[in-house]
Design a protein around this motif. Structure first.
Motif, PDB file in Angstrom:
ATOM      1  N   THR A  71      -7.103   3.063 -10.264  1.00  0.00           N
ATOM      2  CA  THR A  71      -5.650   4.300 -10.581  1.00  0.00           C
ATOM      3  C   THR A  71      -6.548   5.737 -11.569  1.00  0.00           C
ATOM      4  O   THR A  71      -6.710   6.478 -10.882  1.00  0.00           O
ATOM      5  CB  THR A  71      -4.812   3.925 -10.654  1.00  0.00           C
ATOM      6  OG1 THR A  71      -4.169   2.206 -10.345  1.00  0.00           O
ATOM      7  CG2 THR A  71      -4.191   5.381 -10.851  1.00  0.00           C
ATOM      8  N   GLY A 162       3.833   3.275  -2.942  1.00  0.00           N
ATOM      9  CA  GLY A 162       2.589   3.324  -3.989  1.00  0.00           C
ATOM     10  C   GLY A 162       1.656   1.910  -2.372  1.00  0.00           C
ATOM     11  O   GLY A 162       0.671   2.626  -1.922  1.00  0.00           O
ATOM     12  N   MET A 165       1.094   4.272   0.567  1.00  0.00           N
ATOM     13  CA  MET A 165      -0.441   4.369   0.514  1.00  0.00           C
ATOM     14  C   MET A 165      -1.436   4.177   0.955  1.00  0.00           C
ATOM     15  O   MET A 165      -2.334   4.958   1.479  1.00  0.00           O
ATOM     16  CB  MET A 165      -0.139   5.311  -0.783  1.00  0.00           C
ATOM     17  CG  MET A 165       0.648   6.902  -0.769  1.00  0.00           C
ATOM     18  SD  MET A 165       0.604   7.316  -2.491  1.00  0.00           S
ATOM     19  CE  MET A 165       2.090   8.646  -2.564  1.00  0.00           C
ATOM     20  N   ARG A 166      -1.831   3.161  -0.185  1.00  0.00           N
ATOM     21  CA  ARG A 166      -3.442   2.429   0.607  1.00  0.00           C
ATOM     22  C   ARG A 166      -2.946   2.306   1.913  1.00  0.00           C
ATOM     23  O   ARG A 166      -4.175   2.024   2.159  1.00  0.00           O
ATOM     24  CB  ARG A 166      -2.759   0.937  -0.228  1.00  0.00           C
ATOM     25  CG  ARG A 166      -4.208   0.495  -0.473  1.00  0.00           C
ATOM     26  CD  ARG A 166      -4.179  -0.658  -1.122  1.00  0.00           C
ATOM     27  NE  ARG A 166      -5.367  -1.116  -1.883  1.00  0.00           N
ATOM     28  CZ  ARG A 166      -5.619  -2.905  -1.639  1.00  0.00           C
ATOM     29  NH1 ARG A 166      -4.814  -3.528  -1.945  1.00  0.00           N
ATOM     30  NH2 ARG A 166      -6.431  -3.711  -1.300  1.00  0.00           N
ATOM     31  N   ALA A 194      -0.871   2.272  -5.312  1.00  0.00           N
ATOM     32  CA  ALA A 194      -1.330   2.639  -4.531  1.00  0.00           C
ATOM     33  C   ALA A 194      -3.009   2.497  -5.093  1.00  0.00           C
ATOM     34  O   ALA A 194      -3.840   2.348  -3.603  1.00  0.00           O
ATOM     35  CB  ALA A 194      -1.003   4.308  -4.312  1.00  0.00           C
ATOM     36  N   LEU A 198      -3.678   7.762  -4.276  1.00  0.00           N
ATOM     37  CA  LEU A 198      -2.732   8.572  -4.908  1.00  0.00           C
ATOM     38  C   LEU A 198      -3.858   9.922  -4.761  1.00  0.00           C
ATOM     39  O   LEU A 198      -3.063  10.905  -4.330  1.00  0.00           O
ATOM     40  CB  LEU A 198      -2.451   8.147  -5.533  1.00  0.00           C
ATOM     41  CG  LEU A 198      -1.208   9.589  -6.121  1.00  0.00           C
ATOM     42  CD1 LEU A 198      -0.469   9.998  -5.562  1.00  0.00           C
ATOM     43  CD2 LEU A 198      -0.338   9.407  -7.666  1.00  0.00           C
ATOM     44  N   TYR A 203       0.980  14.149  -0.063  1.00  0.00           N
ATOM     45  CA  TYR A 203       1.923  12.575  -1.094  1.00  0.00           C
ATOM     46  C   TYR A 203       3.180  13.968  -0.746  1.00  0.00           C
ATOM     47  O   TYR A 203       3.327  14.507  -2.003  1.00  0.00           O
ATOM     48  CB  TYR A 203       2.168  11.980  -2.233  1.00  0.00           C
ATOM     49  CG  TYR A 203       3.223  11.483  -2.024  1.00  0.00           C
ATOM     50  CD1 TYR A 203       3.383  10.685  -1.065  1.00  0.00           C
ATOM     51  CD2 TYR A 203       4.557  11.916  -3.474  1.00  0.00           C
ATOM     52  CE1 TYR A 203       5.299   9.665  -1.557  1.00  0.00           C
ATOM     53  CE2 TYR A 203       5.636  11.363  -3.740  1.00  0.00           C
ATOM     54  CZ  TYR A 203       5.678  10.644  -2.718  1.00  0.00           C
ATOM     55  OH  TYR A 203       7.101   9.588  -2.948  1.00  0.00           O
ATOM     56  N   SER A 280       6.879  -1.863   3.342  1.00  0.00           N
ATOM     57  CA  SER A 280       5.469  -1.359   3.291  1.00  0.00           C
ATOM     58  C   SER A 280       4.433  -2.211   4.170  1.00  0.00           C
ATOM     59  O   SER A 280       3.079  -1.495   5.186  1.00  0.00           O
ATOM     60  CB  SER A 280       4.710  -1.624   1.698  1.00  0.00           C
ATOM     61  OG  SER A 280       4.853  -2.954   2.169  1.00  0.00           O
TER      62      SER A 280
END
Length: 296
Positions: A71, A162, A165-166, A194, A198, A203, A280
């Motif tokens: 991250t 998260g 998002m991935r 994520a 991110l 976002y 998800s």
């Protein structure tokens, strides 16, 4: 005490160095699998740090703490990030493979316990924490050239957002769009889930979802709401050149106003005994189906 080599009679330092080298490789491989989500991270019960009386620090509105090797590395490489300070252990600094002298922000050498005090006993920080500012605000009109968008109707769990998002980055979606209320703001928990995504996808948090859906229609998107009771399977619902998939919250699903606003409702057909998925997982399947359609 080192064991003597039976041929030389001297301490077997070469074997020790080799063991250390392979142990490092095994740890790096394990950490990489955890970052990708292939294996679970250890639960709090395995990490005896104490901290029962820990209280989170009060953050300013423009203050974000990101943590975890992958991250933080992604955030440091993002030119749109305005970073403030990097706090890192000696071991984590080596694994980040950066030179503090080349950094444009202060780099503070700390112990793991110092980071624990800031993030709490449950954060899997891997010895690194980055103080930064939230990413710049994006507008919907900037997404007109993207053929695929993902819209979340009050999905509240930052871990789910998260993970979504991935998947959105994996399927090259143009943005993840959420409501400002009842959805998570940018945070270390969401960024860690994520795993770097991110930094790679906008976002966008909007005030009114129905109005945003209307704006997507003007931009040429066909909006499809995922609903377990949808009238038709998703793969037979696609139409047009641009698709915006709309998914509801973990428990309630799509709100009635959202159901009335999207172009169509569709379901994911599941032949097994379980008829619903974590949001998800549903998002990943829906984006795969959308990509199959758009590629035709």
């Amino acid at each position: 005490m080192s064991k003597d080599n039976k041929f030389t009679g001297k301490p077997d330092t070469d074997k020790t160095a080799k063991d250390t080298h392979y142990a490092t490789l095994r740890r790096q491989h394990r950490d990489a699998k955890r970052e990708r989500g292939d294996i679970p991270t250890p639960g709090p019960q395995k990490r005896k740090r104490g901290g029962d009386d820990w209280k989170p620090p009060v953050l300013a509105p423009e203050q974000v703490y990101l943590y975890g090797l992958h991250t933080v590395r992604a955030a440091l490489e993002n030119p749109e990030r305005k970073n403030i300070k990097l706090s890192v252990t000696q071991n984590a600094l080596a694994r980040l493979e950066i030179n503090p002298e080349n950094m444009k922000i202060p780099v503070e050498m700390v112990s793991p316990q110092d980071i624990d005090k800031m993030l709490g006993p449950d954060a899997i920080h891997q010895g690194v924490m980055l103080e930064t500012r939230p990413l710049p605000v994006r507008r919907l009109e900037a997404l007109k050239d993207s053929p695929l968008l993902l819209v979340l109707d009050q999905v509240t769990d930052p871990h789910n957002v998260g993970a979504i998002m991935r998947s959105a980055v994996a399927f090259n979606a143009g943005a993840v769009i959420t409501t400002q209320r009842h959805s998570p703001t940018e945070s270390g928990v969401m960024a860690k889930s994520a795993s770097g995504a991110l930094e790679l996808i906008p976002y966008i948090q909007i005030t009114n979802l129905a109005d945003a859906v209307g704006e997507m229609h003007k931009l040429g998107f066909v909006t499809i709401g995922l609903d377990s009771e949808g009238p038709a399977p998703l793969e037979g619902t696609f139409t047009g050149d641009k698709v915006a998939l709309v998914l509801g919250s973990e428990g309630k699903g799509l709100r009635q106003k959202t159901r009335e606003t999207v172009n169509a409702l569709a379901r994911l057909d599941m032949p097994g005994a379980i008829k619903s998925l974590n949001v998800s997982n549903a998002a990943a399947i829906a984006m795969y189906a959308a990509r199959q359609y758009l590629a035709k």
